[in-house]
Design a protein around this motif. Structure first.
Motif, PDB file in Angstrom:
ATOM      1  N   VAL A  10       0.854  -1.180   0.000  1.00  0.00           N
ATOM      2  CA  VAL A  10       0.000   0.000   0.000  1.00  0.00           C
ATOM      3  C   VAL A  10       0.896   1.238   0.000  1.00  0.00           C
ATOM      4  O   VAL A  10       1.786   1.357   0.832  1.00  0.00           O
ATOM      5  N   ILE A  11       0.626   2.140  -0.935  1.00  0.00           N
ATOM      6  CA  ILE A  11       1.437   3.340  -1.087  1.00  0.00           C
ATOM      7  C   ILE A  11       0.591   4.561  -0.737  1.00  0.00           C
ATOM      8  O   ILE A  11      -0.487   4.757  -1.296  1.00  0.00           O
ATOM      9  N   ASP A  12       1.089   5.369   0.203  1.00  0.00           N
ATOM     10  CA  ASP A  12       0.422   6.614   0.557  1.00  0.00           C
ATOM     11  C   ASP A  12       0.592   7.635  -0.560  1.00  0.00           C
ATOM     12  O   ASP A  12       1.645   7.689  -1.196  1.00  0.00           O
ATOM     13  N   CYS A  13      -0.427   8.463  -0.765  1.00  0.00           N
ATOM     14  CA  CYS A  13      -0.356   9.475  -1.814  1.00  0.00           C
ATOM     15  C   CYS A  13      -1.494  10.485  -1.643  1.00  0.00           C
ATOM     16  O   CYS A  13      -2.442  10.225  -0.911  1.00  0.00           O
ATOM     17  N   PRO A  14      -1.426  11.615  -2.343  1.00  0.00           N
ATOM     18  CA  PRO A  14      -2.504  12.591  -2.235  1.00  0.00           C
ATOM     19  C   PRO A  14      -3.711  12.274  -3.112  1.00  0.00           C
ATOM     20  O   PRO A  14      -4.808  12.718  -2.841  1.00  0.00           O
TER      21      PRO A  14
END
Length: 119
Positions: A10-14
């Motif tokens: 899972v990759i955090d992003c805006p």
């Protein structure tokens, strides 16, 4: 005996939809978006990456460590020049710091470093 199965990165992003669309196009994987700030890309075998919305997201500052990259994705290409042209057309940015000759470092649309590599 395994306790769990089917690991998921899972990759955090805006903007999960935008980042899933970028990586979906890069890998030719199916993009799925939900209404809860979450998006996935999935290949034909079920391998998956997920992207989650983070308010006040701060992108990594690679190669510096004030805001570390924490993780990055490497993908294989047949030709670095062709791969570079393709990822730039998708919206990636080539990083000014290029520490090797068998790979190239780019930033995805959310600022995460990723590399295209030849073996």
């Amino acid at each position: 005996m395994a306790i769990a199965r089917v690991p998921n990165t899972v990759i955090d992003c805006p903007d999960p939809e935008a980042l899933a669309t970028f990586y979906g196009a890069l890998l030719d994987w199916k993009v799925s978006v939900d209404d809860n700030g979450w998006a996935d890309i999935t290949d034909v075998t079920g391998q998956r990456f997920a992207f989650q919305k983070v308010e006040n997201y701060t992108p990594p500052e690679w190669p510096g460590q004030d805001v570390p990259q924490q993780m990055h994705i490497d993908v294989d290409v047949d030709d670095l020049d062709e791969g570079e042209a393709a990822v730039l057309a998708l919206g990636a940015t080539k990083h000014e710091f290029q520490p090797g000759e068998t790979f190239r470092v780019f930033l995805d649309p959310a600022g995460h470093p990723f590399c295209i590599c030849v073996g």
